[in-house]
Motif scaffolding. Structure first.
Motif, PDB file in Angstrom:
ATOM      1  N   LEU A 208      -7.705  46.492  14.076  1.00 42.79           N
ATOM      2  CA  LEU A 208      -6.727  45.887  13.131  1.00 42.79           C
ATOM      3  C   LEU A 208      -5.434  46.363  13.869  1.00 42.79           C
ATOM      4  O   LEU A 208      -4.253  45.124  13.459  1.00 42.79           O
ATOM      5  CB  LEU A 208      -6.774  46.484  11.582  1.00 42.79           C
ATOM      6  CG  LEU A 208      -7.900  45.919  10.991  1.00 42.79           C
ATOM      7  CD1 LEU A 208      -8.085  46.878   9.435  1.00 42.79           C
ATOM      8  CD2 LEU A 208      -7.796  44.360  10.857  1.00 42.79           C
TER       9      LEU A 208
ATOM     10  N   PRO B 245      -5.758  43.784  17.976  1.00 45.34           N
ATOM     11  CA  PRO B 245      -6.509  42.448  17.808  1.00 45.34           C
ATOM     12  C   PRO B 245      -6.872  42.378  19.179  1.00 45.34           C
ATOM     13  O   PRO B 245      -8.393  42.094  19.628  1.00 45.34           O
ATOM     14  CB  PRO B 245      -5.661  41.776  17.264  1.00 45.34           C
ATOM     15  CG  PRO B 245      -4.791  42.074  16.217  1.00 45.34           C
ATOM     16  CD  PRO B 245      -4.123  43.218  17.124  1.00 45.34           C
TER      17      PRO B 245
ATOM     18  N   LEU C 255     -13.927  45.223   9.690  1.00 46.62           N
ATOM     19  CA  LEU C 255     -13.595  43.785   9.712  1.00 46.62           C
ATOM     20  C   LEU C 255     -13.746  42.854   9.162  1.00 46.62           C
ATOM     21  O   LEU C 255     -12.993  42.315   8.440  1.00 46.62           O
ATOM     22  CB  LEU C 255     -13.051  44.127  11.995  1.00 46.62           C
ATOM     23  CG  LEU C 255     -12.927  44.946  12.503  1.00 46.62           C
ATOM     24  CD1 LEU C 255     -12.762  44.019  13.789  1.00 46.62           C
ATOM     25  CD2 LEU C 255     -10.906  45.264  11.793  1.00 46.62           C
ATOM     26  N   ARG C 256     -15.443  42.668   9.266  1.00 45.12           N
ATOM     27  CA  ARG C 256     -15.181  41.450   8.309  1.00 45.12           C
ATOM     28  C   ARG C 256     -15.305  41.176   7.269  1.00 45.12           C
ATOM     29  O   ARG C 256     -14.273  40.628   6.154  1.00 45.12           O
ATOM     30  CB  ARG C 256     -16.663  40.879   8.740  1.00 45.12           C
ATOM     31  CG  ARG C 256     -16.728  40.546  10.022  1.00 45.12           C
ATOM     32  CD  ARG C 256     -18.291  40.292  10.097  1.00 45.12           C
ATOM     33  NE  ARG C 256     -19.993  40.568   9.971  1.00 45.12           N
ATOM     34  CZ  ARG C 256     -20.268  41.655  10.473  1.00 45.12           C
ATOM     35  NH1 ARG C 256     -19.987  41.455  11.543  1.00 45.12           N
ATOM     36  NH2 ARG C 256     -20.879  42.264  10.171  1.00 45.12           N
TER      37      ARG C 256
ATOM     38  N   HIS D 199     -12.471  43.390   5.401  1.00 46.83           N
ATOM     39  CA  HIS D 199     -11.352  43.993   5.260  1.00 46.83           C
ATOM     40  C   HIS D 199     -11.064  42.145   5.966  1.00 46.83           C
ATOM     41  O   HIS D 199     -10.127  42.041   4.344  1.00 46.83           O
ATOM     42  CB  HIS D 199     -10.690  44.230   6.688  1.00 46.83           C
ATOM     43  CG  HIS D 199      -9.423  44.050   6.743  1.00 46.83           C
ATOM     44  ND1 HIS D 199      -8.617  44.729   6.008  1.00 46.83           N
ATOM     45  CD2 HIS D 199      -8.032  43.039   7.156  1.00 46.83           C
ATOM     46  CE1 HIS D 199      -7.119  44.412   6.138  1.00 46.83           C
ATOM     47  NE2 HIS D 199      -7.003  43.670   7.296  1.00 46.83           N
ATOM     48  N   ARG D 200     -10.839  40.944   5.915  1.00 48.82           N
ATOM     49  CA  ARG D 200     -10.633  40.191   6.490  1.00 48.82           C
ATOM     50  C   ARG D 200     -11.727  38.981   4.819  1.00 48.82           C
ATOM     51  O   ARG D 200     -11.153  38.198   5.040  1.00 48.82           O
ATOM     52  CB  ARG D 200     -11.682  39.751   7.549  1.00 48.82           C
ATOM     53  CG  ARG D 200     -10.824  39.774   8.769  1.00 48.82           C
ATOM     54  CD  ARG D 200     -11.730  39.155   9.894  1.00 48.82           C
ATOM     55  NE  ARG D 200     -11.065  39.302  11.246  1.00 48.82           N
ATOM     56  CZ  ARG D 200     -12.093  40.136  12.695  1.00 48.82           C
ATOM     57  NH1 ARG D 200     -13.409  40.176  11.961  1.00 48.82           N
ATOM     58  NH2 ARG D 200     -11.237  40.677  13.343  1.00 48.82           N
TER      59      ARG D 200
ATOM     60  N   TYR E 132     -10.412  36.289  -0.232  1.00 48.41           N
ATOM     61  CA  TYR E 132     -11.484  35.827  -0.481  1.00 48.41           C
ATOM     62  C   TYR E 132     -11.926  36.641  -1.727  1.00 48.41           C
ATOM     63  O   TYR E 132     -12.201  35.558  -2.853  1.00 48.41           O
ATOM     64  CB  TYR E 132     -12.644  35.303   0.755  1.00 48.41           C
ATOM     65  CG  TYR E 132     -13.322  34.167  -0.261  1.00 48.41           C
ATOM     66  CD1 TYR E 132     -13.362  32.746  -0.897  1.00 48.41           C
ATOM     67  CD2 TYR E 132     -14.526  35.010  -0.497  1.00 48.41           C
ATOM     68  CE1 TYR E 132     -14.336  32.625  -1.571  1.00 48.41           C
ATOM     69  CE2 TYR E 132     -15.456  34.298  -0.716  1.00 48.41           C
ATOM     70  CZ  TYR E 132     -15.585  32.666  -1.270  1.00 48.41           C
ATOM     71  OH  TYR E 132     -16.484  32.122  -1.986  1.00 48.41           O
TER      72      TYR E 132
ATOM     73  N   GLU F 123     -22.431  38.167   2.834  1.00 46.32           N
ATOM     74  CA  GLU F 123     -21.004  37.393   3.766  1.00 46.32           C
ATOM     75  C   GLU F 123     -22.560  36.358   4.159  1.00 46.32           C
ATOM     76  O   GLU F 123     -22.128  35.396   5.348  1.00 46.32           O
ATOM     77  CB  GLU F 123     -21.109  38.160   4.839  1.00 46.32           C
ATOM     78  CG  GLU F 123     -21.979  39.208   5.588  1.00 46.32           C
ATOM     79  CD  GLU F 123     -21.487  39.720   6.793  1.00 46.32           C
ATOM     80  OE1 GLU F 123     -20.397  39.130   7.252  1.00 46.32           O
ATOM     81  OE2 GLU F 123     -22.182  40.920   7.315  1.00 46.32           O
TER      82      GLU F 123
END
Length: 160
Positions: free
Chosen positions: A29, A32, A61-62, A64-65, A69, A115
């Protein structure tokens, strides 16, 4: 380490895996341009001991992203608090989250985000170690299209 902490070897290894994965993800993070393997090397982790940690770091990481949402969905009014669902990685390479619906007139006890499969209802807290296959059964209904439908589309699907 297991004697010093008084924990089983498997517990210590799992904790070490999670710690390494979190540190690898944090470094990625920060920079990148780094790959998981480059991050592990930069942290001084032995290459032969971090394969699972690099896989889990990518899931971290996913997660965190996905957090912004999931925070938007949590604002839809089905809960009594504006708490963002806790993102979990029950199988190291999978990102899931649970939103307990405790608001008035909640259409289901909980919503689960996976996911791979998107949102579904749940009749109880659905996340356990190894909860990888998409569940089916009483109280489970898949909602909306895609893995990240807009919150209003999710609300529409939930109330339909």
């Amino acid at each position: 380490m297991t004697e010093e902490l008084g924990v089983h070897r498997d517990t210590a290894q799992e904790a070490l895996l999670r710690l390494r994965a979190d540190r690898i993800a944090h470094l990625m993070l920060t920079d990148p341009s780094l790959t998981p393997d480059q991050s592990a090397a930069a942290l001084g982790y032995p290459a032969g001991q971090v394969r699972r940690a690099t896989v889990r770091a990518q899931a971290v990481l996913r997660a965190h992203r996905a957090a912004p949402y999931l925070a938007d969905v949590a604002q839809a009014g089905w809960t009594t608090t504006a708490t963002v669902p806790e993102v979990q990685c029950p199988a190291d390479d999978l990102v899931v989250a649970v939103l307990v619906l405790n608001g008035t007139n909640a259409p289901a006890p909980a919503l689960v985000w996976d996911e791979r499969h998107g949102w579904r209802t749940a009749s109880r807290h659905p996340l356990t170690k190894g909860a990888v296959p998409p569940p089916t059964g009483d109280g489970i209904r898949y909602l909306a299209q895609g893995t990240t439908p807009p919150p209003d589309a999710l609300t529409t699907a939930l109330t339909a």
